[in-house]
Design a protein around this motif. Structure first.
Motif, PDB file in Angstrom:
ATOM      1  N   THR A  60       0.833  -1.203   0.000  1.00 45.28           N
ATOM      2  CA  THR A  60       0.000   0.000   0.000  1.00 45.28           C
ATOM      3  C   THR A  60       0.865   1.249   0.000  1.00 45.28           C
ATOM      4  OG1 THR A  60      -0.092   0.145   2.402  1.00 45.28           O
ATOM      5  CG2 THR A  60      -1.745  -1.248   1.310  1.00 45.28           C
ATOM      6  N   GLU A  61       0.283   2.351  -0.455  1.00 41.27           N
ATOM      7  CA  GLU A  61       1.003   3.622  -0.443  1.00 41.27           C
ATOM      8  C   GLU A  61       1.310   4.048   0.992  1.00 41.27           C
ATOM      9  OE1 GLU A  61       0.621   8.077  -2.470  1.00 41.27           O
ATOM     10  OE2 GLU A  61      -0.950   6.557  -2.787  1.00 41.27           O
ATOM     11  N   GLY A  62       0.396   3.741   1.903  1.00 41.81           N
ATOM     12  CA  GLY A  62       0.642   4.064   3.309  1.00 41.81           C
ATOM     13  C   GLY A  62       1.840   3.333   3.862  1.00 41.81           C
ATOM     14  N   ALA A  63       1.962   2.047   3.515  1.00 39.85           N
ATOM     15  CA  ALA A  63       3.113   1.264   3.983  1.00 39.85           C
ATOM     16  C   ALA A  63       4.412   1.807   3.404  1.00 39.85           C
ATOM     17  CB  ALA A  63       2.938  -0.205   3.613  1.00 39.85           C
ATOM     18  N   ILE A  64       4.331   2.314   2.173  1.00 42.73           N
ATOM     19  CA  ILE A  64       5.528   2.897   1.546  1.00 42.73           C
ATOM     20  C   ILE A  64       5.992   4.105   2.354  1.00 42.73           C
ATOM     21  CG2 ILE A  64       6.391   4.135  -0.478  1.00 42.73           C
ATOM     22  CD1 ILE A  64       6.128   1.094  -0.819  1.00 42.73           C
ATOM     23  N   TYR A  65       5.063   5.022   2.681  1.00 39.71           N
ATOM     24  CA  TYR A  65       5.445   6.228   3.420  1.00 39.71           C
ATOM     25  C   TYR A  65       5.960   5.885   4.820  1.00 39.71           C
ATOM     26  CZ  TYR A  65       3.381   9.061  -0.272  1.00 39.71           C
ATOM     27  OH  TYR A  65       3.106   9.661  -1.475  1.00 39.71           O
ATOM     28  N   THR A  66       5.386   4.857   5.419  1.00 42.68           N
ATOM     29  CA  THR A  66       5.858   4.440   6.741  1.00 42.68           C
ATOM     30  C   THR A  66       7.294   3.949   6.667  1.00 42.68           C
ATOM     31  OG1 THR A  66       3.649   3.848   7.510  1.00 42.68           O
ATOM     32  CG2 THR A  66       5.495   2.820   8.632  1.00 42.68           C
TER      33      THR A  66
END
Length: 318
Positions: free
Chosen positions: A150-156
């Motif tokens: 997910t894009e969220g996991a990428i930013y994390t």
């Protein structure tokens, strides 16, 4: 399926592979740089590129949706790299990390200078995401597509990787630096060097094991001494007959013992012809790897050795 049927199939596949290589050629150097950024070893980068291209070609028949060529190449390279790290038990990340905002990070020099620290301190996912974002300038959504999360996991993962870089200090010395080893000659290597220098295919043939495997990276593979003599060795002989003086040497390059084959032209300058990796058993060559069609690697070797490149022999990988 009989051998004849397999031979007929291989002819068809070669035509398909040529078309495949022509289509990926515009992205090949980007792929090589990405693999080198991940592995930090020219040899490992070349292996990862080769594995990526083989894997990419092999899965085409199983793809039913349109794909972006560069994205699928990077995606497969990423998965292969992470799979290898998982096998090495170096992988430790969760895909369920919460979303955090993308933190601006502009100091690419700091990233590259601290690469050894990052390799040892970050999870494989964090490392891959940081390279894609801060070196190759991919956006979060694009990285998520390549990595398969997910894009969220990428930013994390990106945030945590950057935090590690800000807070981390390089350990004294460079613990992971490859130590120079004394190069070990053997009779087969000495004969091979003499064969190159005297442009003598018969001498070289004399030290080929009957079941030698000759791996011409990105071009082909030959099984057995007869196949090598009648193909790659014959091609080599035709080329060197047109050249001036062969200057070959056995040396350690980036932690790997290789034969560097050069031509000394009439202008008294050295030009890189080929890089050879050799494995021997009981005075015979059992494995022979050519890198002459590995354009990006050959270019890096020529710069490292401060010699010219016989570029007319290395147009592309097809």
């Amino acid at each position: 399926m009989t051998v004849d049927n397999l031979n007929n199939l291989s002819i068809n596949l070669r035509n398909l592979e040529r078309d495949f290589k022509e289509k990926i050629e515009p992205y090949r150097s980007d792929l090589w740089r990405y693999c080198y950024s991940l592995t930090r070893s020219p040899w490992d980068a070349e292996d990862l590129v080769q594995d990526t291209l083989l894997k990419s070609f092999s899965i085409l028949s199983k793809l039913y949706q349109p794909v972006k060529t560069k994205s699928i190449l990077f995606k497969i390279a990423t998965n292969l790299f992470i799979d290898q790290k998982r096998k090495d038990k170096h992988l430790n990340f969760s895909e369920n990390d919460e979303f955090v905002n993308n933190i601006p990070f502009d100091d690419d020099l700091q990233l590259l200078e601290n690469i050894d620290f990052l390799v040892t301190s970050l999870t494989s996912m964090q490392y891959v995401v940081l390279i894609l974002s801060d070196v190759f300038k991919y956006k979060g959504k694009e990285i998520a597509e390549i990595v398969g999360t997910t894009e969220g996991a990428i930013y994390t993962n990106l945030s945590r990787a950057r935090e590690q870089l800000r807070n981390g200090k390089k350990k004294e010395g460079q613990k992971n630096k490859t130590k120079n080893r004394d190069i070990e000659y053997n009779k087969a290597i000495d004969i091979l060097l003499e064969g190159f220098r005297s442009k003598d295919p018969t001498l070289i043939s004399s030290i080929l094991d009957e079941n030698v495997v000759t791996d011409i990276t990105h071009s082909g593979i030959e099984f057995g001494s007869d196949e090598t003599k009648n193909n790659s060795l014959k091609d080599w002989y035709e080329i060197v007959q047109t050249q001036h003086i062969d200057v070959s040497e056995y040396k350690m390059l980036w932690g790997r013992p290789v034969i560097i084959e050069l031509e000394k032209k009439h202008d008294n300058q050295l030009y890189l012809n080929n890089v050879h990796y050799i494995e021997t058993v009981n005075g015979k060559i059992t494995y022979w790897k050519f890198y002459c069609f590995s354009w990006d690697l050959m270019e890096m070797v020529s710069k490292e050795l401060k010699v010219n490149l016989n570029a007319e022999y290395f147009y592309h990988i097809f």
